[in-house]
Scaffold this motif. Sequence first.
Motif, PDB file in Angstrom:
ATOM      1  N   GLN A  64       0.943  -1.213   0.097  1.00  0.00           N
ATOM      2  CA  GLN A  64       0.026  -0.073   0.002  1.00  0.00           C
ATOM      3  C   GLN A  64       0.954   1.193   0.084  1.00  0.00           C
ATOM      4  OE1 GLN A  64      -3.006  -0.127   2.790  1.00  0.00           O
ATOM      5  NE2 GLN A  64      -3.539  -2.306   2.651  1.00  0.00           N
ATOM      6  N   LYS A  65       1.464   1.507  -1.129  1.00  0.00           N
ATOM      7  CA  LYS A  65       2.323   2.583  -1.477  1.00  0.00           C
ATOM      8  C   LYS A  65       1.712   3.890  -1.164  1.00  0.00           C
ATOM      9  CE  LYS A  65       5.745  -0.041  -4.083  1.00  0.00           C
ATOM     10  NZ  LYS A  65       6.533  -0.030  -5.412  1.00  0.00           N
ATOM     11  N   LYS A  66       0.456   3.857  -1.670  1.00  0.00           N
ATOM     12  CA  LYS A  66      -0.052   5.206  -1.854  1.00  0.00           C
ATOM     13  C   LYS A  66      -0.466   6.075  -0.521  1.00  0.00           C
ATOM     14  CE  LYS A  66      -2.454   4.530  -6.330  1.00  0.00           C
ATOM     15  NZ  LYS A  66      -3.700   4.797  -7.175  1.00  0.00           N
ATOM     16  N   ARG A  67      -0.752   4.999   0.405  1.00  0.00           N
ATOM     17  CA  ARG A  67      -1.155   5.810   1.861  1.00  0.00           C
ATOM     18  C   ARG A  67       0.134   6.408   2.316  1.00  0.00           C
ATOM     19  NH1 ARG A  67      -2.357   5.410   7.288  1.00  0.00           N
ATOM     20  NH2 ARG A  67      -0.616   4.395   8.185  1.00  0.00           N
ATOM     21  N   ALA A  77       2.715   7.547   0.568  1.00  0.00           N
ATOM     22  CA  ALA A  77       3.072   8.685  -0.343  1.00  0.00           C
ATOM     23  C   ALA A  77       2.003   9.966  -0.160  1.00  0.00           C
ATOM     24  CB  ALA A  77       2.927   8.255  -1.704  1.00  0.00           C
ATOM     25  N   ASN A  78       0.841   9.636   0.161  1.00  0.00           N
ATOM     26  CA  ASN A  78      -0.197  10.693   0.164  1.00  0.00           C
ATOM     27  C   ASN A  78      -0.014  11.323   1.500  1.00  0.00           C
ATOM     28  OD1 ASN A  78      -1.330   9.995  -2.090  1.00  0.00           O
ATOM     29  ND2 ASN A  78      -3.020   8.847  -1.261  1.00  0.00           N
ATOM     30  N   ASP A 119       3.081  13.910   1.150  1.00  0.00           N
ATOM     31  CA  ASP A 119       2.496  14.903   0.291  1.00  0.00           C
ATOM     32  C   ASP A 119       1.442  16.025   1.018  1.00  0.00           C
ATOM     33  OD1 ASP A 119       4.073  13.917  -1.709  1.00  0.00           O
ATOM     34  OD2 ASP A 119       2.390  13.066  -2.540  1.00  0.00           O
ATOM     35  N   LEU A 170       8.784   4.142  -3.258  1.00  0.00           N
ATOM     36  CA  LEU A 170       7.896   4.773  -3.219  1.00  0.00           C
ATOM     37  C   LEU A 170       7.919   5.655  -4.394  1.00  0.00           C
ATOM     38  CD1 LEU A 170       7.204   5.888   0.523  1.00  0.00           C
ATOM     39  CD2 LEU A 170       5.978   4.329  -0.836  1.00  0.00           C
TER      40      LEU A 170
END
Length: 436
Positions: A273-276, A278-279, A282, A335
């Motif tokens: 779950q890379k998006k969690r 990275a988000n 950011d 990531l």
Amino acid sequence: MVAVIKTGSSVHNIFNYNENKVKEGIAECIGEGNYPLEATKLTGAMKLNRLLKQNELNTNVKRNSVHISLNFDPSESALSNEKMLEIASQYMQKIGFGNQPYLIYRHYDSGHPHLHLVSIKVREDGSRIDMQNIGRNQSEAARKEIEKMFGLIQAQENKNTRHELIKPVVLSKIKYGRTESKRAVQLVLDHVLPAYKYKSLSELNAVLGLYNVKADRGEENSRIFKMNGLVYRTLDENGRPIGVPLKASEFYNKPTLKFLQHKFQENNKTVYQKKRIANAVDLILLGRSVSLSYLAMQLGKEGIEMVFRKSEQGQLYGITYVDHLSKCVLNGSDLGKHYSAKQIEERCSLSFENGKEMIITSLPETSKSNEGFQTETDKETFFNDLWQQMNALDFKSAVEKIVEVLTRIENDTFYVPNQLKKASKKKRTRRRSNNI
């Protein structure tokens, strides 16, 4: 209640692990299943031989031992041994081990009440018990039924607050000399190895380091490295090894290099779950220039730990993200380039000198004055600097300048708006009477 099921190739190991806990006074054998005598009347040899003899009925079963732990909520510490025996019996029956010989140990070495069950996979007729997906199917169904049957706190609903859900460190850090090293390291390994998703030794050590533990292969020219050996070390507060290294083969579940390499291959197939992560990064850095320590603190509130890798000179060369919610362990480069150590350092506007963080942005001299613009040139200079900082994404300095302008005192201290002027009082002239 939470159930954890493990299998192994040595009944001796899991049996000795529990019996040693009993000898240390931090566990007791409270019951048994399908033994000819009660647990209190059984000797150590009788307990072990019952398991070994039945396993001999099918020597083709290599991973023939079963080690199960049933973990209860800390608030259920008042559970009696009798109640726990009933729970253990019901659980073993529901997962298909009701007719197997098994031993029940109650442990007192952690902050929550829990049981350990020792059993085998070979039946009385020599057939093997299929344990494929037993944790997801039979065990999960049994857990839910038992929670309702005995009024236990339900595992999936015991998430009262978001803070408790993402608490990163379930165990406390090991402090050398205060607890028995091997037992403390074993607790950490039991918690980390089966749960987290790591693809290399360095990623695993990023998690273990949070508990002051390190998996070490030794130097490349050392004997342990050449023999594919592995030891576990306890670390001090500065991350340096302390005490005697512990061989991986000495632990009951054998967390050797071969075992870890198998885990690496399994985890390589896992969807991360890379998006969690990275988000979350950011969002914290959006439109702001913050320190690296602030970023790490804010990510910690989201259940994400930043593990920094620095050189001996204090230079940052790597970042590993440990997501305690999804149990994912990812290097910054995995990531994307924007989350690598170099890019994060630049995005945080930081410079590492001697291992200390220093903000390198500064305000121009014109913004430090509390006085108004003296000339039109000053005004033009101010807004030119402001525009440059906006283009350079130095929003923090730009916002500070705007606030400072809005709150600065005007030069003309004698000017008062008409609306704020007091009404002038008319001077009343005293008229003299003509009669005087």
